[in-house]
Motif scaffolding. Structure first.
Motif, PDB file in Angstrom:
ATOM      1  N   ALA A  90      22.918  10.061  37.933  1.00 25.63           N
ATOM      2  CA  ALA A  90      22.721  11.419  37.408  1.00 25.63           C
ATOM      3  C   ALA A  90      23.830  12.347  37.885  1.00 25.63           C
ATOM      4  O   ALA A  90      24.340  13.163  37.108  1.00 25.63           O
ATOM      5  N   ARG A  91      24.227  12.228  39.154  1.00 28.14           N
ATOM      6  CA  ARG A  91      25.317  13.054  39.686  1.00 28.14           C
ATOM      7  C   ARG A  91      26.617  12.754  38.939  1.00 28.14           C
ATOM      8  O   ARG A  91      27.346  13.669  38.540  1.00 28.14           O
ATOM      9  N   GLN A  92      26.902  11.474  38.709  1.00 31.03           N
ATOM     10  CA  GLN A  92      28.105  11.097  37.966  1.00 31.03           C
ATOM     11  C   GLN A  92      28.066  11.684  36.553  1.00 31.03           C
ATOM     12  O   GLN A  92      29.072  12.186  36.061  1.00 31.03           O
ATOM     13  N   ASN A  93      26.900  11.605  35.909  1.00 26.62           N
ATOM     14  CA  ASN A  93      26.760  12.154  34.554  1.00 26.62           C
ATOM     15  C   ASN A  93      26.995  13.659  34.544  1.00 26.62           C
ATOM     16  O   ASN A  93      27.674  14.184  33.658  1.00 26.62           O
ATOM     17  N   ARG A  94      26.433  14.385  35.530  1.00 22.84           N
ATOM     18  CA  ARG A  94      26.626  15.838  35.615  1.00 22.84           C
ATOM     19  C   ARG A  94      28.096  16.178  35.805  1.00 22.84           C
ATOM     20  O   ARG A  94      28.621  17.100  35.184  1.00 22.84           O
TER      21      ARG A  94
END
Length: 124
Positions: free
Chosen positions: A112-116
């Motif tokens: 999720a952090r990578q996607n954000r």
């Protein structure tokens, strides 16, 4: 598994055995507890979760459960996943061993952090 035209994650879960459904629901809980904003959807006729991009797909097969996502990703967890069969885009959790739900949560947070970060670069 007779039905192959799933419209919701619950449709998919309903076709699985009680034992498989219990594990899939725990996998889903692990993902959603880490990424509460993730939207459960059906993609490629599998349960999938997305938030600013794909988090994970989950599935039950004859001898294993699968957690998958677009590559590359799992290389970052090679040590933690060393006991499992891992490809560029999937990891298999054998049905005869406990599924590592805490690790799934940890990986979902990272994903999720990578996607954000990727989404922020596109808009920034």
């Amino acid at each position: 598994m007779a039905k192959t035209d799933f419209h919701t994650v619950d449709d998919y879960f309903a076709t699985r055995s009680e034992d498989e459904r219990a594990v899939l629901l725990e996998m889903q809980r692990a993902i959603l507890s880490a990424v509460p904003e993730a939207e459960p959807v059906i993609s490629y006729q599998l349960p999938a979760y997305r938030a600013d991009g794909w988090i994970f797909y989950i599935a039950a097969f004859a001898n294993h459960f699968t957690l998958s996502c677009p590559p590359p990703f799992f290389e970052g967890f090679s040590e933690e996943l060393s006991a499992y069969a891992v490809s560029k885009s999937a990891v298999r959790f054998p049905k005869d061993r406990p599924v590592p739900y805490a690790l799934i949560s940890e990986m979902a947070k990272v994903r999720a952090r990578q996607n954000r970060e990727r989404a922020a670069k596109k808009t920034g």
